[in-house]
Structure formats: C-alpha cells, structure tokens
Design a protein around this motif. Structure first.
Motif, mmCIF file in Angstrom:
data_model
loop_
_atom_site.group_PDB
_atom_site.id
_atom_site.type_symbol
_atom_site.label_atom_id
_atom_site.label_comp_id
_atom_site.label_asym_id
_atom_site.label_seq_id
_atom_site.Cartn_x
_atom_site.Cartn_y
_atom_site.Cartn_z
ATOM 1 N N ALA A 33 64.081 61.212 12.113
ATOM 2 C CA ALA A 33 62.962 60.350 12.392
ATOM 3 C C ALA A 33 63.886 58.966 12.640
ATOM 4 N N ARG A 34 63.301 58.303 13.731
ATOM 5 C CA ARG A 34 63.543 57.079 14.155
ATOM 6 C C ARG A 34 63.191 55.857 13.450
ATOM 7 N N ASP A 35 61.798 56.208 12.896
ATOM 8 C CA ASP A 35 60.973 55.053 12.087
ATOM 9 C C ASP A 35 60.373 55.828 11.040
ATOM 10 N N ASP A 36 59.914 55.095 10.099
ATOM 11 C CA ASP A 36 58.952 55.330 9.090
ATOM 12 C C ASP A 36 57.877 56.237 9.617
ATOM 13 N N LEU A 37 57.112 57.032 9.189
ATOM 14 C CA LEU A 37 56.143 57.541 10.077
ATOM 15 C C LEU A 37 55.191 58.628 8.976
ATOM 16 N N VAL A 38 54.039 58.949 9.633
ATOM 17 C CA VAL A 38 53.316 59.927 8.878
ATOM 18 C C VAL A 38 53.183 61.334 9.794
ATOM 19 N N LEU A 39 53.421 62.456 9.130
ATOM 20 C CA LEU A 39 53.110 63.703 9.905
ATOM 21 C C LEU A 39 52.451 64.656 9.208
ATOM 22 N N GLY A 40 51.485 65.253 9.473
ATOM 23 C CA GLY A 40 50.743 66.086 8.947
ATOM 24 C C GLY A 40 50.238 65.636 7.414
ATOM 25 N N GLY A 41 50.036 64.375 7.560
ATOM 26 C CA GLY A 41 49.848 63.873 5.991
ATOM 27 C C GLY A 41 51.098 63.452 5.011
ATOM 28 N N VAL A 42 52.286 63.974 5.711
ATOM 29 C CA VAL A 42 53.380 63.864 4.811
ATOM 30 C C VAL A 42 54.263 62.532 5.161
ATOM 31 N N GLU A 43 54.382 61.686 4.253
ATOM 32 C CA GLU A 43 55.327 60.321 4.765
ATOM 33 C C GLU A 43 56.660 60.966 5.221
ATOM 34 N N ILE A 44 57.362 60.163 6.030
ATOM 35 C CA ILE A 44 58.580 60.626 6.476
ATOM 36 C C ILE A 44 59.454 59.176 6.879
ATOM 37 N N ARG A 45 60.459 59.266 5.928
ATOM 38 C CA ARG A 45 61.097 58.112 6.065
ATOM 39 C C ARG A 45 62.403 58.028 7.246
ATOM 40 N N ARG A 46 62.445 56.812 8.003
ATOM 41 C CA ARG A 46 63.454 56.577 8.891
ATOM 42 C C ARG A 46 64.859 57.386 8.401
ATOM 43 N N GLY A 47 65.358 58.048 9.147
ATOM 44 C CA GLY A 47 66.749 58.776 9.037
ATOM 45 C C GLY A 47 66.531 60.091 8.499
ATOM 46 N N GLU A 48 65.422 60.466 8.040
ATOM 47 C CA GLU A 48 65.073 61.764 7.381
ATOM 48 C C GLU A 48 65.271 63.001 8.493
ATOM 49 N N GLN A 49 65.516 64.126 8.323
ATOM 50 C CA GLN A 49 65.644 65.031 9.164
ATOM 51 C C GLN A 49 64.395 66.087 9.163
ATOM 52 N N ALA A 50 64.027 66.405 10.115
ATOM 53 C CA ALA A 50 63.010 67.466 10.490
ATOM 54 C C ALA A 50 63.478 68.766 11.105
ATOM 55 N N LEU A 51 63.294 69.737 10.341
ATOM 56 C CA LEU A 51 63.494 71.105 10.813
ATOM 57 C C LEU A 51 62.309 71.730 11.592
ATOM 58 N N VAL A 52 62.339 71.972 12.673
ATOM 59 C CA VAL A 52 61.114 72.322 13.453
ATOM 60 C C VAL A 52 61.250 73.779 13.979
ATOM 61 N N VAL A 53 60.582 74.851 13.019
ATOM 62 C CA VAL A 53 60.612 76.179 13.060
ATOM 63 C C VAL A 53 59.995 76.763 14.069
ATOM 64 N N LEU A 54 60.465 76.744 15.457
ATOM 65 C CA LEU A 54 60.159 77.346 16.422
ATOM 66 C C LEU A 54 59.400 78.707 16.060
ATOM 67 N N GLY A 55 60.007 79.474 15.507
ATOM 68 C CA GLY A 55 59.691 81.137 15.256
ATOM 69 C C GLY A 55 58.520 81.052 14.495
ATOM 70 N N ALA A 56 58.318 79.881 13.465
ATOM 71 C CA ALA A 56 57.028 79.962 12.886
ATOM 72 C C ALA A 56 55.728 79.422 13.813
#
Ligand code: HEM
Length: 405
Positions: A289-312
């Motif tokens: 994450a480049r910035d603080d943001l909200v995705l799917g109702g979840v708060e995500i902080r700048r610098g945190e990692q998202a693992l996008v599970v394409l298979g799912a």
C-alpha cells in the motif's frame, strides 16, 4: 514480512480453503502470515488496477530485506515486475512491441512446429513424463527462438531457468540464495557476449530489439537488457509449463471436454482461458500500500503488504458461476490469471498461443489415459501452481493414435 509457514491454504488442493476464507471475508488481515489476503475477484481487481498500490518491495523495508536475504532482490529487484512508474513505463515500452497480437501471429507457424516436434515422439512411447518431455521444453524452445540463441542457447537456458524461476517466488527459501544467484550468473555469462555482438550486428530478434529499439524507441542500458532477459525467461517458462501440465490433468479428468476440443479447435482460445481460470499458474501476487486506505471494509496502512490470491479470485462464484467445475465451453467472464492493470502479463498472447497449439494437438492425438493411469508430483511453491512431474503410463494406444502421430 510474511511468514509463509503460516500460509493457510496448502498446495495440493487449495481451492476449498480459498472458498471458506473468501466466504468469511474477501479481504482479511492474517496476523500469522503478516499480510492482507485478497480473495475475491472484485477486490483483487481493485488492487491490481489501483494507483494506491506499489509493486516495488522497497516501499516495505522489511519485505525488501527478506527478499535480499533470499537472493531474489539481487536478480529481479530492479526489474519490470518490481518497478513502478515512471521506471516501469519506460521498461515496459521496450518489450510491449515484441508481444503485440501481430507479432504473436507472426510466430504462429514456428510455435506450431515446436509443439509438433515435442509431441510427436511422445505418442510413440509407452509412457510419458509430461512435464519434462513436453510442458517445460515447449516454452523454452519458444523463448530460445525469440532470443535467437540456437541449440546451445536452449541447453544453457533449459538447465538454468528452473532455478532462476525460483527467484520469482514470493517465498524464496534463503537456503536457495546462492543457487538462484549462481543460475542467474551462468545465464548472464552466456548472454553478455551475445548482447555485445548484437550491439554491432543486430538481427530481428528480441535481444536486438531491446538494444536497438525500432522507430526511435527508448533503448535499455546493458544491465537492463540482461535483467529483462532473465525476467522473460523466468516469468515465461514456469508459468506456461504449469499451464500445460495442470491443463492436461484437468482435461484428462474430463475426456468429454478433450473430445470437444479435438472437434472444435476453433474454440481453443476460450478453452485455454478456462484452463487458466480453473488452474491459475500464478496463484499469488504481491503489492504494497502506498497510502492509508480502506479495501473491502478493512483499514490498510501505508507500507502494509497485500497478497492477491489470483487462484481464489478466479474461482469467485460472483463472477464465475459453479466455479469449481471445468467447462471449456464457458465464455464471457474475464479471469485474472495474467494479472491486470499496468503489470498485466507481457507474454499473455504468446502463452495463449503456445497453450492453444499444445492442447489442440494433445486432444487430436487421441491420447486418453485411463483414470488412475497418471500420477503427479507438486512442488512446495505457494506462488506457482507448480507441477514437478506428471507421469502417464499404460496408455491404450489405438490405431488412430499411431496414425495421428
Ligand atoms: C500461462 C503463462 C503465463 C501466466 C499465467 C503469466 C502470469 C503473469 C502474471 C499474473 C503477471 C502479473 C504479475 C503482477 O501483477 O505482479 C505476469 C507478468 C509478467 N509476465 Fe507473465 N505469465 C505467463 C507467461 C508469460 C510469458 C510467456 C512471458 C514472456 C515470454 C511472460 C512475461 C511476463 C513479464 C515480463 C511480466 C511482468 C510485466 C510487468 O510487470 O509489467 N509471462 N505474468
């Protein structure tokens, strides 16, 4: 830093666990893994398209440190895959032109010949190890042809690429650090004199185009040319091989669909896209994450990692009705097996062509292994849907097999 030993989905059949997790929450922080897991097509699409997300691990110092420790940052740390605009845009413009639909159509006959040469001898034998004898050799021969490095080149690249591809794992084992680096070094030593030679005597191959871009495009520096070659090799080989291997198993399990493909080769593109959806060769991609943001109702902080599970995401019932059923007649909904947005797979058109040729040829060969007459071995990769071996034995060769061969 993600703790992959806590990855909750397993490798043999991760799909039921993906489904259960996605039903609980399509976006979720996993404390043990130490990253946000993104499991639905809608949210995966938002991350891959979004400007709020970076592909550069330097935006998360701990993540970078772990990749450095495992050796992959050295090889791919400054590549197309791990860069953001404007560097990404510049690097990408140099390869895009080589993989346009027109360019891919231009090598159709060569790809068909490569597939034919690889498959024909196998139809005469009594048993096959499909990964080593078909799935890996095909993309390797194609990339060796694009680089125009001849038979000797194909041998060098063939020997080193599997270890090189380990460098693209999101969870590279620190124990492999030296081996990944050594494989990269051997490919570099092979490529450096070739790059020097193409500088003074360019051909119409991919290497020459990176050094001397046609129409006044941006030229790459020497080290960027080498990094790009390593990436193309690693990214194109493991993925395409696993599509062929997993796709073959999926079709052997549904001989009716194999027959349909044999009779309708004109629908091979849609069949390949269904196989990509059903068994996504790349299961997980990473963003920071480049910035603080909200995705799917979840708060995500700048610098945190998202693992996008394409298979799912590719088995999300909202986009793909009855997602756990292979149906090569399915068409319409787009999948995320090649990613999306700025990092959408450069080689998607080429990979599709290789797979179309292989699966149609396989279907028309009338190779119909009996249930239980094949066995496979998976690798431990979480990043790739990795098949290490696929043994097919005791085939009932009919006359038609032999005639086709
Ligand atoms: C079935 C085969 C393939 C699959 C499933 C696949 C999948 C993917 C995915 C998911 C990405 C995006 C990664 C991300 O967003 O972080 C990607 C990027 C990439 N792929 Fe593929 N790939 C395949 C074949 C190929 C081939 C044949 C080549 C080249 C010869 C290739 C070269 C690349 C490159 C260079 C990138 C980086 C693009 C960028 O960062 O802008 N891939 N691929």
């Amino acid at each position: 830093v993600p703790d992959w030993t806590a990855w909750p989905f397993g490798v043999e059949n991760p799909y039921p666990a993906y489904r259960a997790a996605r039903e609980r929450a399509p976006v979720q922080w996993n404390e043990r893994v130490g990253a946000h897991l993104v499991l639905s097509q809608e949210h995966a699409t938002a991350v891959l398209r979004g400007k709020d997300w970076s592909s550069d691990p330097r935006n998360n110092p701990q993540l970078l440190a772990s990749l450095e420790e495992a050796g992959s940052a050295e090889v791919f740390g400054k590549s197309l895959l791990t860069s953001d605009p404007p560097t990404h845009t510049r690097l990408r413009s140099t390869v895009n032109r080589f993989f346009t639909p027109r360019a891919v159509r231009g090598i159709h006959d060569r790809v068909a010949a490569i597939v034919n040469a690889a498959l024909t001898p196998l139809l005469e034998g009594e048993s096959i190890e499909l990964m080593g004898e078909l799935a890996y050799p095909i993309p390797l021969a194609v990339i060796a042809e694009l680089f125009d490095v001849g038979l000797e080149g194909a041998e060098v690249l063939g020997a080193e690429t599997p270890m090189l591809a380990r460098g693209l794992e999101l969870d590279p084992a620190a124990a492999e650090r030296e081996e990944i680096g050594a494989a990269a070094m051997r490919v570099m030593l092979f490529l450096v004199p070739i790059v020097a030679q193409r500088k003074v005597d360019p051909g119409d191959d991919l290497l020459s185009a990176l050094i001397h871009p046609p129409d006044g495009g941006v030229a790459l520096e020497d080290d960027e040319v080498i990094t790009m070659c390593l990436l193309l090799l690693a990214a194109g080989h493991e993925t395409t091989a696993n599509l062929i291997g997993n796709g073959a198993i999926a079709l052997f399990e549904r001989p009716d669909q194999l027959d349909w493909l044999a009779q309708h080769p004109e629908h091979s593109l849609q069949a390949v896209d269904e196989l990509l959806r059903y068994e996504s060769p790349v299961q997980v991609v990473s963003r920071v994450a480049r910035d603080d943001l909200v995705l799917g109702g979840v708060e995500i902080r700048r610098g945190e990692q998202a693992l996008v599970v394409l298979g799912a995401a590719n088995r999300d019932p909202t986009h793909h009705p009855d997602p756990d059923r292979l149906d090569i007649k399915r068409s319409g909904a787009s999948h995320l097996a090649f990613g999306l947005g700025p990092h959408f797979c450069v080689g998607a058109g080429l990979a599709r062509l290789e797979a179309q040729e292989t699966f149609v040829r396989l279907a028309q060969s009338l190779l119909r292994p009996e249930p239980g007459s094949w066995s496979h071995r998976r690798g431990h990769s979480h990043t790739f849907r990795q098949l290490q071996a696929l043994h097919i034995g005791h085939r009932n060769l009919s006359e038609a097999d032999v005639m086709h061969a």
